[in-house]
Design a protein around this motif. Structure first.
Motif, PDB file in Angstrom:
ATOM      1  N   ALA A   1      -4.973   3.981   5.984  1.00 41.57           N
ATOM      2  CA  ALA A   1      -5.305   4.373   4.342  1.00 41.57           C
ATOM      3  C   ALA A   1      -6.669   3.483   4.044  1.00 41.57           C
ATOM      4  O   ALA A   1      -7.307   4.113   3.436  1.00 41.57           O
ATOM      5  N   ASP A   2      -6.349   2.474   4.187  1.00 46.34           N
ATOM      6  CA  ASP A   2      -7.742   1.388   3.743  1.00 46.34           C
ATOM      7  C   ASP A   2      -8.948   2.004   4.545  1.00 46.34           C
ATOM      8  O   ASP A   2     -10.043   2.067   3.915  1.00 46.34           O
ATOM      9  N   LEU A   3      -8.822   2.187   5.903  1.00 45.22           N
ATOM     10  CA  LEU A   3     -10.048   2.671   6.304  1.00 45.22           C
ATOM     11  C   LEU A   3     -10.489   4.092   6.027  1.00 45.22           C
ATOM     12  O   LEU A   3     -11.636   4.263   5.916  1.00 45.22           O
ATOM     13  N   LEU A   4      -9.565   4.875   5.828  1.00 43.22           N
ATOM     14  CA  LEU A   4     -10.092   6.099   5.422  1.00 43.22           C
ATOM     15  C   LEU A   4     -10.739   5.989   3.988  1.00 43.22           C
ATOM     16  O   LEU A   4     -11.757   6.684   3.885  1.00 43.22           O
ATOM     17  N   TYR A   5     -10.392   5.324   3.275  1.00 45.99           N
ATOM     18  CA  TYR A   5     -10.927   4.880   1.858  1.00 45.99           C
ATOM     19  C   TYR A   5     -12.392   4.363   2.100  1.00 45.99           C
ATOM     20  O   TYR A   5     -13.367   4.685   1.776  1.00 45.99           O
ATOM     21  N   ALA A   6     -12.420   3.476   3.078  1.00 45.27           N
ATOM     22  CA  ALA A   6     -13.650   2.791   3.418  1.00 45.27           C
ATOM     23  C   ALA A   6     -14.687   3.814   4.086  1.00 45.27           C
ATOM     24  O   ALA A   6     -15.913   3.638   3.867  1.00 45.27           O
TER      25      ALA A   6
ATOM     26  N   PRO B   1     -11.124  -9.883  -3.224  1.00 52.92           N
ATOM     27  CA  PRO B   1     -12.509  -9.473  -2.966  1.00 52.92           C
ATOM     28  C   PRO B   1     -12.681  -8.900  -1.594  1.00 52.92           C
ATOM     29  O   PRO B   1     -13.615  -7.797  -1.550  1.00 52.92           O
ATOM     30  N   GLY B   2     -11.847  -9.177  -0.527  1.00 57.24           N
ATOM     31  CA  GLY B   2     -12.101  -8.258   0.679  1.00 57.24           C
ATOM     32  C   GLY B   2     -12.179  -6.799   0.681  1.00 57.24           C
ATOM     33  O   GLY B   2     -13.103  -6.174   1.154  1.00 57.24           O
ATOM     34  N   ALA B   3     -11.078  -6.139   0.017  1.00 56.55           N
ATOM     35  CA  ALA B   3     -11.260  -4.677  -0.195  1.00 56.55           C
ATOM     36  C   ALA B   3     -12.335  -4.121  -1.042  1.00 56.55           C
ATOM     37  O   ALA B   3     -12.706  -3.162  -0.848  1.00 56.55           O
ATOM     38  N   VAL B   4     -13.174  -4.935  -1.595  1.00 54.07           N
ATOM     39  CA  VAL B   4     -13.988  -4.467  -2.607  1.00 54.07           C
ATOM     40  C   VAL B   4     -15.473  -4.204  -2.046  1.00 54.07           C
ATOM     41  O   VAL B   4     -16.230  -3.346  -2.305  1.00 54.07           O
TER      42      VAL B   4
END
Lengths: 941, 192
Positions: free
Chosen positions: A390-395, A622-625
């Motif tokens: 899901a994180d990768l799709l977002y990115a 911070p990482g995800a942002v």
């Protein structure tokens, strides 16, 4: 022969452990433990001196009891005594007890430090290691004070044994982490860096952790480590699998150290020196090549170790983000791993790809894996892996694939694990907003979101959809229609009712033409949900109803009926009751014009960064942002918000930050941009608020004075606002005392550091005004708001204004800002009512020429009667009716309260509507006050 | 940095707790319980990493674990550590235990908790990795043992006691820890 001779244990200990294990119940176990604790306590307290062996045994028992989850509140002293034993085993258990059980603020530290000091100077390497371990494990400030200068010496001394060096390196690292100010590397720097060249790989292993940490904090001083690290890495990578003997792990040479070297290099930009860079690129290529070679062993450990290095190499490549060749290879490699049978590798590949997606060179390449990633989201058995997907799709989301990704995420949301739903909701909301080309899609998406996962839709999300609908008139009709349809569902989520109530209250008229959604149908639909909703939602619905009365006069009777019924007008909830009463009155008293003014359509919200993003940042760290931010800056133009000034949604903040219950901050309260916008809760103040609208919509306070003048006739509002910071003011005055609340809102998503504010009274103001305050917290988180209270005492009349200086660090830059605080002499007015006769008598008494100040000036603002009255009331004086023979003129009277004296003031304002001019006359018992008031007021009308 | 190392058995009984950041005693136990809860509900063959529980620091920390027969070895680490690297480190630690204890099993950890701590100390110090070379670690442990011997502890008698205890009919006699390949499934011994 086993290295641990199993027999050398302590008999008593073994028996005790067996006893515990044989206990049939928890109670029996506790009983046995208590018995043992009593026994040990009596032994420790007893007259007989215990020998080292017994002490050791008892301390060991205590450790075991601690492991079982019982607090140990004694035995510390005995453990400390063991430290000074000459016997290694006794010393060892003493140190172990202290490492496990003593925390860094224990009062025993001084005694422990003594023992450590002895052992450090013993020159016995085993003892030294024990002592160093103890420092590294406890790591208190006091220990740092005692040993911070000693440890570096041990670390770099030529005659120190390797094992001691290893311990010293990590010990120093720990001290540096606890008390960086005490660890002065200066003279040791270069020798520490050169530990990277040490013969003994163990020393390098330990030292590299130290060097990495120091490099992160002082990159310039440790810059030389880059070339050393590259050459060390190159030697390892190019060595045959047998070269490094013991450090070869399942046929992979020194995997741990390789990973750490690659991590160290990630503290720096690519090497500038061409030769070093060439060598490094060669290393990275070798590592990538090795991944394609057939494995030297089938053992999972072999591939693990190999891949550990590979992933670190890929991280470094992504970090450099400058070698398109390597980036593409890295991306392909990760693509292979996405479909690997090892779950661990799929997990890590998804994670690494997330950072790769933000690279300009590889964003497109990452996007080619979209189907695989979507498939992972659907089929992975492990929630950890699904979350990474899901994180990768977002990115990897951008305009080209947003619809597909959002649709997939929405459908995943229906079955997603509870633990990640809220985050998924935020992500969907952000993507939908960011990549919306047509806003009907956006509205559909958010309403779907509420339908599917209503419980996880936070305030920010539904505030946001409303803001966007209000700001975009091309979507308002569609939004009204869609929300109307959504509300038809027999069971709909309360958040849907909120959005529905708000949107229909504003834009219900756009669909009222259709008989299927006629005003009455809309109202009945909303009201059918009313009784199922919580108080805040009901409050919002009541506001929607009053808006309906304005939009559709034909619904007035029905709605008044509803407001009038006991369950509303006598509701036990104060907020609901008040709204019902006020709205009922408002609808029956006010003329259509007034109603139309009060209940006018919401003005567009100022463009700002989505508060949802701020929330996600808070959640994810911070990482995800970084990814999002990068995209933000890249695609600014296309954003829904047109990349206006970025800051969290103050309206939403107001609702969640102020102590007023959030319902009152909705429909009506949201209008005042001030963070202190406590909702106008009586119809009267509500009117005034509408009239004094000039404040918040005035152009942003670029000139610091500007904000100051806007507050002469009012006490609350936004004093200052720029891209970073918003300062709101709320103040109240009584006699010669005042209290001012300053609200500092961080509009960015980045923390403000070293935030300090100083209030000063320049020059003679010092003796005229007394301002006291407490310092504020030095950190203001992104999107957060902090409050400061000023207590003000007026000692004597004054003309200057106190200054507010604000300093803080945003990113690296120091921000410095000085504002005039709107504390003006008129704030200390007490209104004085008097008759026409009294007024003119006093007017005549104040006839000395210095006592009068007069000014004739052109009108700068509307000359509307109500506006003028509101301003004069805001001034603090009493507005006297029927005093001046000319009804067009205004006269006011008041007494200024200072500590030393009272100053009577009379004011006369003569407007000339034809010429758009005013004449302002002031007479005060003190001439300086006349002049000052005249100055201040001349700029208000 | 490694924040904590937890070893517990299939029932959540702690066998070794080592925190490299201070937590009060009851918090330590809560963290063990939370971690056990997170880790034990996961199937075999899923990945060996997951986000930390809320008590230990949430998603800023990762739990990296391996499950050997009756024991879970869990390392809680921050983002500065390589996941696969830590996985290897756990393996090194377990292999070292196996060498030192000769076919290590859960009982060895119970009756020689102090020894396990000493071995761990040769691998991790203050949350950072001190040494990854197994032979070096074992050599250090042997030095310690020689010193212990030379100090003339009681030797033979307790040894017999311990081996007697080991063969007693206890509710759970764990299997030897299987260290060769983590993918080998060991039938669960839990009574459920």
């Amino acid at each position: 022969m086993p290295a641990v001779s199993k027999g050398d244990g302590m008999r008593g200990l073994a028996v005790f452990i067996s006893d515990i294990r044989n206990c049939k119940s928890k109670e029996a176990e506790i009983k046995r433990i208590n018995k043992e604790l009593a026994n040990i306590r009596s032994k420790f307290k007893g007259d007989k001196a215990l020998d080292g062996y017994s002490k050791k045994k008892y301390v060991c028992k205590l450790l075991f009891i601690f492991l079982l989850g019982h607090d140990i509140d004694f035995g510390h002293m005995e453990a400390v005594n063991l430290l000074s034993s000459n016997k290694y085993t006794e010393k060892q258990i003493g140190y172990l007890f202290i490492s496990v059980l003593v925390n860094s603020n224990s009062e025993l530290i001084r005694l422990i430090n003594n023992a450590i000091k002895n052992d450090l100077s013993s020159r016995n390497p085993t003892f030294m290691c024990l002592a160093l371990h103890c420092i590294a494990n406890v790591g208190s400030r006091e220990m740092a004070e005692a040993f911070a200068s000693e440890i570096p010496r041990i670390l770099v001394a030529g005659d120190t044994m390797d094992s001691v060096k290893q311990s010293a390196a990590l010990c120093l690292l720990r001290l540096y982490k606890t008390s960086p100010d005490l660890v002065l590397m200066g003279e040791w720097t270069s020798r520490v860096v050169h530990l990277l060249n040490d013969q003994h790989m163990g020393v390098v292993t330990a030292a590299i952790s130290l060097i990495t940490c120091l490099s992160q904090k002082n990159p310039d001083e440790f810059k030389t480590c880059v070339s050393l690290a590259v050459s060390r890495l190159s030697r390892i990578v190019s060595s045959a699998s047998t070269d490094l003997q013991d450090y070869t792990y399942y046929f992979v040479p020194a995997p741990w150290l390789s990973c750490k070297l690659l991590r160290l290099l990630q503290c720096y930009p690519p090497p500038e020196d061409g030769a070093v860079k060439g060598r490094l690129v060669e290393c990275l290529e070798t590592i990538l090549n090795k991944a394609q070679e057939p494995p030297k062993s089938k053992k999972v450990q072999h591939s693990n170790a190999k891949n550990a290095i590979l992933f670190e190499a890929i991280s470094l490549i992504i970090h450099y983000d400058s070698e398109p060749n390597l980036l593409v290879r890295a991306c392909n490699q990760l693509g292979q791993f996405l479909q690997h049978r090892e779950t661990n590798l799929r997990y890590l590949a998804l994670e690494s790809m997330c950072t790769l997606a933000s690279s300009e060179f590889s964003h497109e390449a990452v996007k080619t894996h979209i189907e695989t990633v979507i498939n992972a989201l659907k089929t992975e058995r492990d929630v950890s892996v699904r979350q990474r997907a899901a994180d990768l799709l977002y990115a990897m989301c951008d305009r080209s694939n947003a619809k597909q990704i959002v649709a997939e995420m929405l459908s995943y949301l229906e079955t997603a694990d509870y633990s990640i739903r809220e985050e998924m909701v935020l992500k969907v909301a952000i993507l939908a907003e960011k990549y919306a080309i047509d806003y009907s899609w956006y509205v559909d998406t958010i309403l779907n979101l509420i339908r599917i996962a209503g419980d996880y839709v936070s305030e920010e999300v539904w505030y946001r959809v409303i803001q966007i609908v209000i700001n975009r008139d091309d979507v308002q009709g569609y939004a009204a229609k869609t929300v109307f349809e959504a509300l038809q569902a027999p069971a709909c989520h309360e958040n849907m009712v909120k959005v529905g109530g708000y949107i229909l209250g504003e834009f219900g008229n756009l669909i009222a033409g259709d008989p299927r959604s006629s005003p009455l149908v809309q109202f009945n639909l909303l009201h059918s949900k009313f009784h199922l909703c919580s108080v805040p939602t009901r409050a919002l619905l009541l506001s929607a109803y009053i808006k309906f009365i304005n939009l559709f006069p034909e619904t007035k009777a029905t709605i008044q009926e509803v407001l009038r019924c006991d369950s509303q007008i006598r509701n036990s909830d104060v907020e609901l009751q008040q709204r019902a009463v006020e709205y009922l009155k408002l609808s029956s008293i006010a003329s259509t014009d007034v109603l139309a003014t009060v209940l006018e359509e919401m003005p567009p919200f100022p463009e700002r960064e989505s508060s949802i993003l701020a929330k996600l940042k808070k959640k994810k760290g911070p990482g995800a942002v970084s990814v999002t931010e990068l995209e933000d800056s890249k695609r600014e133009g296309g954003e829904l918000n047109g990349g206006g000034d970025r800051g969290p949604d103050t309206a939403a903040m107001a609702a969640s930050n102020t102590s007023t219950p959030s319902p009152s901050a909705d429909l009506l309260g949201i209008r005042s941009a001030a963070p202190v916008g406590a909702a106008p809760s009586s119809a009267g103040s509500l009117l005034v608020d509408v009239f004094s609208e000039a404040g918040p919509t005035a152009p942003s306070a670029a000139v610091n004075d500007d904000g100051f003048l806007r507050f002469v006739c009012k006490n609350n509002g936004v004093l200052f606002e720029n891209q970073l910071l918003q300062i709101g003011i709320k103040s109240e005055y009584r006699q010669n005392l005042g209290r001012m609340y300053l609200f500092y809102g961080n509009k960015t998503s980045v923390q403000f550091a070293s935030f300090t504010t100083t209030v000063s009274c320049p020059g003679e103001l010092q003796s005229q005004l007394n301002v006291q305050t407490k310092p504020v917290e030095p950190l203001v988180e992104g999107g957060a708001q902090i409050q400061q209270v000023l207590n003000i005492e007026c000692l004597s009349d004054f003309s200057e204004a106190p200054l507010l200086n604000i300093k803080f660090r945003y990113g690296g830059a120091l921000q410095n800002l000085t504002l005039k605080l709107p504390v003006t002499i008129n704030k200390f007015f007490q209104p004085t009512e008097m008759s026409s006769h009294d007024f003119f008598q006093r007017w005549k008494q104040l006839s000395q020429p210095q006592q009068e100040a007069q000014k004739i000036f052109k009108a700068n603002h509307s000359m509307d009667t109500e506006v003028l009255k509101a301003k004069l009331l805001g001034l603090g004086t009493a507005l006297l009716d029927n005093v001046d023979p000319n009804p067009e003129n205004y006269v006011c009277a008041g007494v200024i309260q200072t500590k030393s004296q009272q100053v009577g003031c009379l004011l006369r304002l003569e407007p000339n509507a034809q010429a758009q001019m005013y004449r302002l006359t002031l007479r005060c018992s003190k001439d300086s006050v006349s002049r000052r008031l005249c100055e201040l007021l001349a700029q208000q009308f | 940095m490694i924040k904590a190392i937890l070893i517990f058995n299939n029932h959540g009984k702690p066998r070794l707790i080592r925190f490299y950041q201070y937590f009060a005693e009851d918090m330590q136990q809560q963290i063990v319980r939370e971690t056990f809860h997170l880790v034990s509900k996961r199937d075999d063959n899923v990945c060996n990493f997951l986000e930390g529980g809320s008590l230990i620091g949430g998603s800023d920390y990762k739990l990296i674990y391996r499950h050997y027969a009756t024991l879970y070895f869990v390392f809680c680490v921050d983002s500065s550590e390589s996941e696969l690297g830590i996985l290897d480190l756990i393996q090194v630690f377990v292999e070292t235990l196996d060498k030192c204890f000769e076919n290590v099993c859960e009982l060895d950890l119970i009756f020689h908790m102090d020894k396990v701590h000493y071995i761990l100390q040769e691998v991790v110090m203050g949350g950072m990795v001190l040494e990854t070379n197994m032979n070096e670690i074992v050599a250090q442990v042997e030095v310690q043992n020689r010193m212990e011997k030379s100090e003339g502890g009681l030797s033979a008698a307790p040894a017999r006691a311990v081996s007697a205890v080991k063969n007693m009919n206890l509710p759970e006699i764990p299997r030897n820890i299987n260290i060769g390949d983590i993918n080998i499934k060991v039938p669960s011994l839990s009574p459920f």
